[in-house]
Design a protein around this motif. Sequence first.
Motif, PDB file in Angstrom:
ATOM      1  N   ILE A   1      24.875  46.721  12.144  1.00 13.57           N
ATOM      2  CA  ILE A   1      25.450  46.240  13.404  1.00 13.57           C
ATOM      3  C   ILE A   1      26.935  46.574  13.435  1.00 13.57           C
ATOM      4  CG2 ILE A   1      26.011  44.178  14.759  1.00 13.57           C
ATOM      5  CD1 ILE A   1      23.432  42.918  13.677  1.00 13.57           C
ATOM      6  N   LEU A   2      27.348  47.215  14.508  1.00 15.58           N
ATOM      7  CA  LEU A   2      28.748  47.624  14.637  1.00 15.58           C
ATOM      8  C   LEU A   2      29.387  46.925  15.835  1.00 15.58           C
ATOM      9  CD1 LEU A   2      28.353  51.475  14.048  1.00 15.58           C
ATOM     10  CD2 LEU A   2      29.148  49.759  12.406  1.00 15.58           C
ATOM     11  N   PRO A   3      30.699  46.735  15.789  1.00 16.56           N
ATOM     12  CA  PRO A   3      31.370  46.138  16.950  1.00 16.56           C
ATOM     13  C   PRO A   3      31.293  47.069  18.147  1.00 16.56           C
ATOM     14  CG  PRO A   3      32.990  46.980  15.399  1.00 16.56           C
ATOM     15  CD  PRO A   3      31.649  47.103  14.727  1.00 16.56           C
ATOM     16  N   VAL A   4      31.323  46.484  19.333  1.00 17.81           N
ATOM     17  CA  VAL A   4      31.287  47.264  20.563  1.00 17.81           C
ATOM     18  C   VAL A   4      32.720  47.533  21.012  1.00 17.81           C
ATOM     19  CG1 VAL A   4      30.539  47.293  22.970  1.00 17.81           C
ATOM     20  CG2 VAL A   4      29.088  46.216  21.226  1.00 17.81           C
ATOM     21  N   ASN A   5      33.080  48.802  21.081  1.00 23.76           N
ATOM     22  CA  ASN A   5      34.427  49.160  21.511  1.00 23.76           C
ATOM     23  C   ASN A   5      34.535  48.939  23.022  1.00 23.76           C
ATOM     24  OD1 ASN A   5      36.999  50.136  21.627  1.00 23.76           O
ATOM     25  ND2 ASN A   5      36.524  52.203  20.922  1.00 23.76           N
ATOM     26  N   PRO A   6      35.332  47.974  23.469  1.00 24.32           N
ATOM     27  CA  PRO A   6      35.353  47.639  24.895  1.00 24.32           C
ATOM     28  C   PRO A   6      35.947  48.762  25.741  1.00 24.32           C
ATOM     29  CG  PRO A   6      37.081  46.465  23.740  1.00 24.32           C
ATOM     30  CD  PRO A   6      36.254  47.143  22.691  1.00 24.32           C
ATOM     31  N   VAL A   7      35.406  48.892  26.954  1.00 29.73           N
ATOM     32  CA  VAL A   7      35.882  49.921  27.874  1.00 29.73           C
ATOM     33  C   VAL A   7      36.989  49.359  28.759  1.00 29.73           C
ATOM     34  CG1 VAL A   7      35.244  51.447  29.790  1.00 29.73           C
ATOM     35  CG2 VAL A   7      33.659  51.095  27.873  1.00 29.73           C
ATOM     36  N   ASN A   8      36.791  48.154  29.266  1.00 28.03           N
ATOM     37  CA  ASN A   8      37.745  47.544  30.192  1.00 28.03           C
ATOM     38  C   ASN A   8      38.605  46.516  29.463  1.00 28.03           C
ATOM     39  OD1 ASN A   8      36.756  48.949  32.519  1.00 28.03           O
ATOM     40  ND2 ASN A   8      34.973  47.594  32.474  1.00 28.03           N
ATOM     41  N   LEU A   9      39.902  46.762  29.443  1.00 29.95           N
ATOM     42  CA  LEU A   9      40.838  45.874  28.764  1.00 29.95           C
ATOM     43  C   LEU A   9      41.875  45.363  29.756  1.00 29.95           C
ATOM     44  CD1 LEU A   9      41.469  48.090  25.618  1.00 29.95           C
ATOM     45  CD2 LEU A   9      40.112  46.006  25.663  1.00 29.95           C
ATOM     46  N   MET A  10      42.529  44.267  29.408  1.00 32.36           N
ATOM     47  CA  MET A  10      43.609  43.745  30.242  1.00 32.36           C
ATOM     48  C   MET A  10      44.685  43.155  29.341  1.00 32.36           C
ATOM     49  SD  MET A  10      42.143  40.156  31.732  1.00 32.36           S
ATOM     50  CE  MET A  10      42.052  38.693  30.685  1.00 32.36           C
ATOM     51  N   ASP A  11      45.883  42.963  29.908  1.00 31.52           N
ATOM     52  CA  ASP A  11      46.956  42.342  29.144  1.00 31.52           C
ATOM     53  C   ASP A  11      46.587  40.908  28.791  1.00 31.52           C
ATOM     54  OD1 ASP A  11      48.475  44.591  29.356  1.00 31.52           O
ATOM     55  OD2 ASP A  11      49.842  43.804  30.889  1.00 31.52           O
ATOM     56  N   ILE A  12      46.957  40.492  27.585  1.00 30.67           N
ATOM     57  CA  ILE A  12      46.742  39.106  27.188  1.00 30.67           C
ATOM     58  C   ILE A  12      47.655  38.213  28.030  1.00 30.67           C
ATOM     59  CG2 ILE A  12      47.050  37.455  25.292  1.00 30.67           C
ATOM     60  CD1 ILE A  12      46.362  39.869  23.426  1.00 30.67           C
ATOM     61  N   GLU A  13      47.094  37.122  28.532  1.00 27.77           N
ATOM     62  CA  GLU A  13      47.862  36.231  29.398  1.00 27.77           C
ATOM     63  C   GLU A  13      48.940  35.506  28.590  1.00 27.77           C
ATOM     64  OE1 GLU A  13      45.049  33.639  31.219  1.00 27.77           O
ATOM     65  OE2 GLU A  13      44.037  35.230  32.315  1.00 27.77           O
ATOM     66  N   ASP A  14      50.066  35.232  29.249  1.00 28.68           N
ATOM     67  CA  ASP A  14      51.151  34.481  28.620  1.00 28.68           C
ATOM     68  C   ASP A  14      50.751  33.016  28.451  1.00 28.68           C
ATOM     69  OD1 ASP A  14      52.818  36.704  28.530  1.00 28.68           O
ATOM     70  OD2 ASP A  14      53.615  36.308  30.533  1.00 28.68           O
ATOM     71  N   CYS A  15      51.503  32.313  27.619  1.00 27.77           N
ATOM     72  CA  CYS A  15      51.273  30.876  27.458  1.00 27.77           C
ATOM     73  C   CYS A  15      51.524  30.158  28.784  1.00 27.77           C
ATOM     74  CB  CYS A  15      52.200  30.306  26.383  1.00 27.77           C
ATOM     75  SG  CYS A  15      51.809  30.858  24.713  1.00 27.77           S
ATOM     76  N   GLU A  16      50.736  29.118  29.019  1.00 30.04           N
ATOM     77  CA  GLU A  16      50.862  28.344  30.259  1.00 30.04           C
ATOM     78  C   GLU A  16      50.810  26.860  29.938  1.00 30.04           C
ATOM     79  OE1 GLU A  16      48.511  27.730  34.526  1.00 30.04           O
ATOM     80  OE2 GLU A  16      47.676  29.035  32.972  1.00 30.04           O
ATOM     81  N   ASN A  17      51.846  26.157  30.316  1.00 26.45           N
ATOM     82  CA  ASN A  17      51.868  24.712  30.079  1.00 26.45           C
ATOM     83  C   ASN A  17      51.089  23.992  31.170  1.00 26.45           C
ATOM     84  OD1 ASN A  17      52.466  22.474  28.623  1.00 26.45           O
ATOM     85  ND2 ASN A  17      54.608  22.313  29.265  1.00 26.45           N
ATOM     86  N   THR A  18      50.342  22.968  30.791  1.00 23.80           N
ATOM     87  CA  THR A  18      49.582  22.165  31.747  1.00 23.80           C
ATOM     88  C   THR A  18      49.761  20.695  31.391  1.00 23.80           C
ATOM     89  OG1 THR A  18      47.553  22.163  30.398  1.00 23.80           O
ATOM     90  CG2 THR A  18      47.840  23.994  31.968  1.00 23.80           C
ATOM     91  N   THR A  19      49.367  19.838  32.299  1.00 25.72           N
ATOM     92  CA  THR A  19      49.488  18.402  32.060  1.00 25.72           C
ATOM     93  C   THR A  19      48.702  17.983  30.825  1.00 25.72           C
ATOM     94  OG1 THR A  19      49.755  18.004  34.428  1.00 25.72           O
ATOM     95  CG2 THR A  19      49.121  16.120  33.070  1.00 25.72           C
ATOM     96  N   LEU A  20      47.466  18.467  30.707  1.00 24.47           N
ATOM     97  CA  LEU A  20      46.613  18.079  29.578  1.00 24.47           C
ATOM     98  C   LEU A  20      47.193  18.577  28.260  1.00 24.47           C
ATOM     99  CD1 LEU A  20      43.917  16.659  28.867  1.00 24.47           C
ATOM    100  CD2 LEU A  20      42.825  18.917  28.984  1.00 24.47           C
ATOM    101  N   PHE A  21      47.660  19.818  28.245  1.00 22.78           N
ATOM    102  CA  PHE A  21      48.230  20.385  27.018  1.00 22.78           C
ATOM    103  C   PHE A  21      49.488  19.620  26.614  1.00 22.78           C
ATOM    104  CE2 PHE A  21      50.806  23.384  24.587  1.00 22.78           C
ATOM    105  CZ  PHE A  21      49.883  23.869  23.677  1.00 22.78           C
ATOM    106  N   GLU A  22      50.354  19.349  27.576  1.00 26.82           N
ATOM    107  CA  GLU A  22      51.610  18.664  27.307  1.00 26.82           C
ATOM    108  C   GLU A  22      51.392  17.250  26.787  1.00 26.82           C
ATOM    109  OE1 GLU A  22      55.672  18.170  27.001  1.00 26.82           O
ATOM    110  OE2 GLU A  22      54.717  20.007  27.690  1.00 26.82           O
ATOM    111  N   SER A  23      50.488  16.527  27.417  1.00 25.86           N
ATOM    112  CA  SER A  23      50.326  15.109  27.075  1.00 25.86           C
ATOM    113  C   SER A  23      49.481  14.892  25.825  1.00 25.86           C
ATOM    114  CB  SER A  23      49.709  14.350  28.253  1.00 25.86           C
ATOM    115  OG  SER A  23      48.434  14.881  28.577  1.00 25.86           O
ATOM    116  N   CYS A  24      48.532  15.779  25.561  1.00 26.44           N
ATOM    117  CA  CYS A  24      47.586  15.534  24.462  1.00 26.44           C
ATOM    118  C   CYS A  24      47.812  16.404  23.230  1.00 26.44           C
ATOM    119  CB  CYS A  24      46.153  15.751  24.953  1.00 26.44           C
ATOM    120  SG  CYS A  24      45.622  14.615  26.226  1.00 26.44           S
TER     121      CYS A  24
END
Length: 409
Positions: free
Chosen positions: A254-277
């Motif tokens: 079994i071999l890894p599948v080399n992806p065809v469609n790639l995108m930039d990794i999203e930046d960090c995003e602060n949210t209420t749940l992340f901040e408080s918990c």
Amino acid sequence: MDLYATYTEAEIDSAAESKLQIVNDYLTDLNTHLENIKRRILIDDNTLLSMIAALNAGFNVILYGPPGTAKSTISSFLPVEFYGAKCNVHTADSDWNVRKVIGGITVTYDTSVTPIQEQIGPKDGYIVDDILECYESRLETTDFDTAFTVIDEFNRTNMDECLGPMFTAMGSDDKTLKLDYNKGFNDDFVQVKVPNGYRMICNMNKYDRTFTNELSEALARRFKWIYVGAPGVENYPQEEQLVEGNVFGSVASILPVNPVNLMDIEDCENTTLFESCITSKIYSVINDLRTDLEIGTSYKIDAIRLANHFFKLKLATVNWSAYPGADSATACTKSSASDVGALTDPANESQLTELFEKIILDTIDAALVMTVVPACESLEDIDAIERNRVRFENYERCKNELERMKISL
């Protein structure tokens, strides 16, 4: 690849600044990609998610643990599956030095002439070669989107010496790698920017002290440490199926599948749940830890960045269809796990609340075990380690790692 002779400085800078890209469905079909890996390798989701979170957050990684836990396989499998990365694997040994790893002056022989001519000049090492291949992947049409360096047996050489020129490029915003060995030979190539799309993944058996060179604290902090352990009793049936598949079936092919469609990794995003918990609890643990250990602000920065990427991945593993009325975006606007649970119908409310309590714990655990827990090894005091094991009582991976430290002492 003659980088500066082939491309303009603007083209090189653009390639250097380009983010690491990831398969474009990683947040919508994450579980499928995890299952692709687990068809070949017996490993838990949180370990895989920790590795992905660390790479997404811009860090290099060390996988460590007992022999035979597929660290080398994971190192070459996951980067292809998620990032379309070519993995150049190098096995360290006691003869490694900075000349082999980064580059230096070496002697070659021209056998095309008589008598044979001795030539002295610069030669790039493994890592510089891989960095140039990363540029090639970005600037030219190749089968891969980027290139990673994978180093096996990382602890079998003096990595502080070998990676010395990389310290600044690995540990600050200045990603410039000095190539002093080219001075006087190739003055157009006396430095190179380490591209944002380049990563190092290193593998080591941390508890094998044979031929081991201790890593300095400065070098150790430039990596995120992820433990890959042997299967527990509860995983034996699954392990035995994997063994039979490797021996009698087709699992090993079994071999890894080399992806065809790639995108930039999203930046960090602060949210209420992340901040408080999450954020507040990470700060609290690190502040408390400082009564035993002097650690700087960068530990908080690294921990929050890792936690944010890990949390995003954990949310992507949730089967939201089982919780009518709830979704990832709405959940992040809440301030507690119970508030998230209240989004769905009463029959599933307690189940969703419990799931989010677990996600929050796993996120804090992953961030701390990759950042501040490795620093606890400098305590070298069983009593201090035991105090910290109690401090991390709610975080299973942190507790386990501190227990391993105590045993090794």
